[in-house]
Design a protein around this motif. Sequence first.
Motif, PDB file in Angstrom:
ATOM      1  N   ILE A 352       0.835  -1.121   0.325  1.00  0.00           N
ATOM      2  CA  ILE A 352       0.094  -0.061   0.040  1.00  0.00           C
ATOM      3  C   ILE A 352       0.970   1.393   0.161  1.00  0.00           C
ATOM      4  CG2 ILE A 352      -0.269  -0.077   2.298  1.00  0.00           C
ATOM      5  CD1 ILE A 352      -2.935   1.213   0.143  1.00  0.00           C
ATOM      6  N   ASP A 353       2.038   1.273   0.598  1.00  0.00           N
ATOM      7  CA  ASP A 353       2.717   2.364   0.610  1.00  0.00           C
ATOM      8  C   ASP A 353       4.125   2.006   1.138  1.00  0.00           C
ATOM      9  OD1 ASP A 353       2.478   2.194   3.455  1.00  0.00           O
ATOM     10  OD2 ASP A 353       1.007   3.560   3.611  1.00  0.00           O
ATOM     11  N   LYS A 354       5.084   2.964   1.361  1.00  0.00           N
ATOM     12  CA  LYS A 354       6.519   2.803   2.026  1.00  0.00           C
ATOM     13  C   LYS A 354       6.722   2.417   3.234  1.00  0.00           C
ATOM     14  CE  LYS A 354       8.825   5.415  -1.972  1.00  0.00           C
ATOM     15  NZ  LYS A 354       9.528   6.456  -2.328  1.00  0.00           N
ATOM     16  N   ASP A 355       5.481   2.735   4.064  1.00  0.00           N
ATOM     17  CA  ASP A 355       5.664   2.632   5.449  1.00  0.00           C
ATOM     18  C   ASP A 355       5.563   0.891   5.555  1.00  0.00           C
ATOM     19  OD1 ASP A 355       6.116   5.018   6.298  1.00  0.00           O
ATOM     20  OD2 ASP A 355       3.769   5.257   6.865  1.00  0.00           O
ATOM     21  N   ALA A 356       4.791   0.375   4.542  1.00  0.00           N
ATOM     22  CA  ALA A 356       4.342  -1.088   4.780  1.00  0.00           C
ATOM     23  C   ALA A 356       5.544  -1.713   3.980  1.00  0.00           C
ATOM     24  CB  ALA A 356       3.255  -1.461   3.604  1.00  0.00           C
ATOM     25  N   VAL A 357       6.452  -1.155   3.023  1.00  0.00           N
ATOM     26  CA  VAL A 357       7.665  -1.692   2.724  1.00  0.00           C
ATOM     27  C   VAL A 357       8.558  -1.639   3.909  1.00  0.00           C
ATOM     28  CG1 VAL A 357       9.580  -1.470   1.076  1.00  0.00           C
ATOM     29  CG2 VAL A 357       7.166  -1.143   0.395  1.00  0.00           C
ATOM     30  N   ALA A 358       8.720  -0.678   4.500  1.00  0.00           N
ATOM     31  CA  ALA A 358       9.704  -0.700   5.574  1.00  0.00           C
ATOM     32  C   ALA A 358       9.336  -1.685   6.566  1.00  0.00           C
ATOM     33  CB  ALA A 358       9.524   0.853   6.505  1.00  0.00           C
ATOM     34  N   ALA A 359       8.135  -1.631   6.820  1.00  0.00           N
ATOM     35  CA  ALA A 359       7.670  -2.972   7.829  1.00  0.00           C
ATOM     36  C   ALA A 359       8.085  -4.254   7.368  1.00  0.00           C
ATOM     37  CB  ALA A 359       6.166  -2.879   8.262  1.00  0.00           C
ATOM     38  N   THR A 388       7.835   3.398  -7.792  1.00  0.00           N
ATOM     39  CA  THR A 388       7.148   3.833  -6.534  1.00  0.00           C
ATOM     40  C   THR A 388       7.803   3.328  -5.374  1.00  0.00           C
ATOM     41  OG1 THR A 388       5.707   1.911  -6.581  1.00  0.00           O
ATOM     42  CG2 THR A 388       4.830   3.843  -7.725  1.00  0.00           C
ATOM     43  N   GLY A 389       8.705   2.389  -5.592  1.00  0.00           N
ATOM     44  CA  GLY A 389       9.165   1.832  -4.305  1.00  0.00           C
ATOM     45  C   GLY A 389       8.376   0.978  -3.392  1.00  0.00           C
ATOM     46  N   THR A 390       7.243   0.563  -4.006  1.00  0.00           N
ATOM     47  CA  THR A 390       6.217  -0.201  -3.197  1.00  0.00           C
ATOM     48  C   THR A 390       6.096  -1.680  -3.845  1.00  0.00           C
ATOM     49  OG1 THR A 390       4.514   0.793  -4.752  1.00  0.00           O
ATOM     50  CG2 THR A 390       4.875   1.760  -2.693  1.00  0.00           C
ATOM     51  N   TYR A 391       6.934  -2.076  -4.632  1.00  0.00           N
ATOM     52  CA  TYR A 391       6.897  -3.674  -4.982  1.00  0.00           C
ATOM     53  C   TYR A 391       7.985  -4.133  -4.340  1.00  0.00           C
ATOM     54  CZ  TYR A 391       3.671  -2.034  -8.724  1.00  0.00           C
ATOM     55  OH  TYR A 391       2.488  -1.372  -9.602  1.00  0.00           O
ATOM     56  N   VAL A 392       7.470  -5.334  -3.934  1.00  0.00           N
ATOM     57  CA  VAL A 392       8.622  -6.387  -3.327  1.00  0.00           C
ATOM     58  C   VAL A 392       8.471  -7.628  -3.793  1.00  0.00           C
ATOM     59  CG1 VAL A 392       8.555  -4.820  -1.182  1.00  0.00           C
ATOM     60  CG2 VAL A 392       7.140  -6.989  -1.274  1.00  0.00           C
ATOM     61  N   THR A 393       9.354  -8.458  -3.591  1.00  0.00           N
ATOM     62  CA  THR A 393       9.545 -10.117  -3.775  1.00  0.00           C
ATOM     63  C   THR A 393       8.916 -10.641  -2.814  1.00  0.00           C
ATOM     64  OG1 THR A 393      11.684 -10.233  -3.406  1.00  0.00           O
ATOM     65  CG2 THR A 393      11.101  -9.749  -5.686  1.00  0.00           C
ATOM     66  N   GLU A 404      10.049 -14.180  17.964  1.00  0.00           N
ATOM     67  CA  GLU A 404       9.161 -12.838  18.081  1.00  0.00           C
ATOM     68  C   GLU A 404       8.472 -12.368  17.006  1.00  0.00           C
ATOM     69  OE1 GLU A 404       9.688  -8.203  19.859  1.00  0.00           O
ATOM     70  OE2 GLU A 404      11.272  -9.719  19.955  1.00  0.00           O
ATOM     71  N   MET A 405       9.012 -12.339  16.008  1.00  0.00           N
ATOM     72  CA  MET A 405       8.774 -11.909  14.581  1.00  0.00           C
ATOM     73  C   MET A 405       7.429 -12.827  13.902  1.00  0.00           C
ATOM     74  SD  MET A 405       9.533  -8.786  14.246  1.00  0.00           S
ATOM     75  CE  MET A 405       8.259  -8.666  12.956  1.00  0.00           C
ATOM     76  N   VAL A 406       7.765 -14.164  14.243  1.00  0.00           N
ATOM     77  CA  VAL A 406       6.829 -15.107  13.724  1.00  0.00           C
ATOM     78  C   VAL A 406       5.210 -15.094  14.557  1.00  0.00           C
ATOM     79  CG1 VAL A 406       6.125 -17.610  13.471  1.00  0.00           C
ATOM     80  CG2 VAL A 406       8.532 -16.798  13.019  1.00  0.00           C
ATOM     81  N   GLN A 407       5.443 -14.656  15.726  1.00  0.00           N
ATOM     82  CA  GLN A 407       4.328 -14.255  16.716  1.00  0.00           C
ATOM     83  C   GLN A 407       3.491 -13.064  16.423  1.00  0.00           C
ATOM     84  OE1 GLN A 407       3.213 -16.004  19.724  1.00  0.00           O
ATOM     85  NE2 GLN A 407       4.407 -17.831  18.594  1.00  0.00           N
ATOM     86  N   GLU A 408       4.422 -12.050  15.479  1.00  0.00           N
ATOM     87  CA  GLU A 408       3.660 -11.074  15.396  1.00  0.00           C
ATOM     88  C   GLU A 408       2.867 -10.957  13.909  1.00  0.00           C
ATOM     89  OE1 GLU A 408       3.383  -8.233  17.029  1.00  0.00           O
ATOM     90  OE2 GLU A 408       4.622  -9.171  18.705  1.00  0.00           O
ATOM     91  N   GLU A 409       2.004  -9.994  13.497  1.00  0.00           N
ATOM     92  CA  GLU A 409       1.457 -10.045  12.139  1.00  0.00           C
ATOM     93  C   GLU A 409       2.153  -8.887  11.379  1.00  0.00           C
ATOM     94  OE1 GLU A 409      -2.793  -9.634   9.990  1.00  0.00           O
ATOM     95  OE2 GLU A 409      -2.392  -8.257  11.590  1.00  0.00           O
ATOM     96  N   THR A 410       2.872  -9.545  10.554  1.00  0.00           N
ATOM     97  CA  THR A 410       3.568  -8.620   9.480  1.00  0.00           C
ATOM     98  C   THR A 410       2.557  -8.339   8.134  1.00  0.00           C
ATOM     99  OG1 THR A 410       5.659  -8.722  10.060  1.00  0.00           O
ATOM    100  CG2 THR A 410       5.432  -7.667   8.122  1.00  0.00           C
ATOM    101  N   PHE A 411       1.948  -7.191   7.716  1.00  0.00           N
ATOM    102  CA  PHE A 411       0.887  -7.168   6.747  1.00  0.00           C
ATOM    103  C   PHE A 411       1.812  -7.073   5.382  1.00  0.00           C
ATOM    104  CE2 PHE A 411      -3.607  -5.523   6.009  1.00  0.00           C
ATOM    105  CZ  PHE A 411      -3.878  -6.548   6.459  1.00  0.00           C
ATOM    106  N   ALA A 412       2.486  -8.154   5.270  1.00  0.00           N
ATOM    107  CA  ALA A 412       3.267  -8.156   3.842  1.00  0.00           C
ATOM    108  C   ALA A 412       3.450  -9.609   3.584  1.00  0.00           C
ATOM    109  CB  ALA A 412       4.548  -7.486   4.197  1.00  0.00           C
ATOM    110  N   PRO A 413       3.932  -9.921   2.247  1.00  0.00           N
ATOM    111  CA  PRO A 413       3.866 -11.466   1.848  1.00  0.00           C
ATOM    112  C   PRO A 413       5.190 -11.922   2.317  1.00  0.00           C
ATOM    113  CG  PRO A 413       4.768  -9.774   0.265  1.00  0.00           C
ATOM    114  CD  PRO A 413       4.188  -8.785   1.193  1.00  0.00           C
ATOM    115  N   ILE A 414       5.001 -12.286   3.623  1.00  0.00           N
ATOM    116  CA  ILE A 414       6.089 -13.196   4.365  1.00  0.00           C
ATOM    117  C   ILE A 414       5.632 -14.548   4.809  1.00  0.00           C
ATOM    118  CG2 ILE A 414       7.931 -13.325   6.045  1.00  0.00           C
ATOM    119  CD1 ILE A 414       7.905 -10.173   6.151  1.00  0.00           C
ATOM    120  N   LEU A 415       6.287 -15.816   4.327  1.00  0.00           N
ATOM    121  CA  LEU A 415       5.571 -16.985   4.692  1.00  0.00           C
ATOM    122  C   LEU A 415       6.644 -17.687   5.343  1.00  0.00           C
ATOM    123  CD1 LEU A 415       3.368 -19.276   4.441  1.00  0.00           C
ATOM    124  CD2 LEU A 415       4.706 -20.052   2.306  1.00  0.00           C
TER     125      LEU A 415
END
Length: 525
Positions: A352-359, A388-393, A404-415
């Motif tokens: 959605i935006d660069k903040d999401a990319v940073a997360a 736009t800098g908003t596209y990630v692989t 800790e990070m697996v316990q959190e929800e990151t709103f991004a395509p991480i499996l």
Amino acid sequence: MKQTIDALPLNKEINDVLHQLGVKEHNPAYSTGLAWGGQQDRTTRSILSPADGHLIATVNVATAEDYEQVVLAAQEAFKAWRKVPAPKRGDIVRQIGDKLRQHKEALGKLVSYEMGKILQEGLGEVQEMIDICDFAVGLSRQLHGFTMHSERPQHRMYEQYHPLGIVGVISAFNFPVAVWSWNAMLAAVCGDVIIWKPSEKTPLTGIACQHIIRDVLAENDLPEGVFNLIIGDAEIGSLMSHDHRVPLISATGSTRMGKKVGEAVGARLGKSLLELGGNNAIIMTEHADIDMAIVAIVFGAVGTCGQRCTSTRRLIVHENIYEQVKERLLKIYPNLPIGHPLDSTTLVGPLIDKDAVAAFKNALEKVQQEGGRLLTGGDILSGAGYETGTYVTPAIVEAENGYEMVQEETFAPILYLIRYSGEVENAIEIQNGVRQGLSSAIFSTNLLETEAFLAHWGSDCGIANVNIGTSGAEIGGAFGGEKDTGGGRESGSDAWKVYMRRQTNTINYGRDLPLAQGIQFNIMD
């Protein structure tokens, strides 16, 4: 991996869409259904597409005074709307559904362009709106109560449901119109009026919906204030949450946001319907149909670029098939078509935006520091088509559930790929070992395993699927989850009851007044 996209006539295409849907170059701050307000001397916000960074339109941001005008209109409308017979209210919703059918392609494109999900998902979201309208039409003739036998002679007892009043809907960017429709169409047939605050990131789709609804309201001579829209930020959400004139707040978003809303609404003893974070898992036992599961995994993990509350975050795989599944995914992921969401060949659009990319980047860095191993993806794309800098692989990370990070929800395509051994109960324990409890799934052809997953000691999520992924719920079932997901239920089944107040009635049709529990209370001479 696809590094460029074919040129599309976006300017004309999007301009045509905006014209059809009534979205102007500059848009007012609120609507009470038939009229718009807050048109001057307001803070403005520019809405850029995450797909190409182009300015779509600007919107005025509502003030507290604007909010007051909307609430007053809604209060007045409720007096009339609640008296309209429920099947007649259902017919209004039917007409809204018909209008949505007429504008499905245009609204689907706007959803895609403003939010970033691929066109197929944008069209699917509008179809979801149409489906919930159809559901609500039928529901308008089934707002049933219950009767029960009284212990007192010549008495009748029953329960009925009445409209609540104003329903406040705070929606999120990832489903900018569908979740609103789940709430609004059911609330409307229940006799409520609606104030909708769309996400400040995706207000234009809300404006488009309000224009579609306006035609229906005008054609039926309905009053101002039944369907209301207000464009604002956290201040407007706070006003709604603290307002005792709004008996129900339905809020979709992060757990952090939901806790603030729940606290504010609870402090005034109001009702809240919270649809919050998910940390959803698919379990693959050694009896899984791998071919079937792979489709669900990839769509669940990368659909909407991982920005669904039901996105697949964790893949829990039995050790006997772990390497085979990993190998299959590592062949697919590097070849996923990433590009403009309106390109028909694209499967993964932008964040959605660069903040999401940073997360996204931050989560990958942290999980690797904890011991996770990045297997593929994790890059920010640049160059032609990706300015736009908003596209990630999309990324796959071998990890442990306790990270800790697996316990959190990151709103991004991480499996997160997690190995388990032994019986299915071990996988279920891993799945349940997070604070969220929205959606879950198991892939297995073994009846004993699937029934254990669905048992009361199995999945602790509000949604539990067998041989279906975590993402893509139908509107017929109640949608929602447990634990940090909030406990709310929207859409189908008997979710309509939350939009109404319950009343128990006792009628004495005799000539005596016996008291309950056989109490004797003589005051007569």
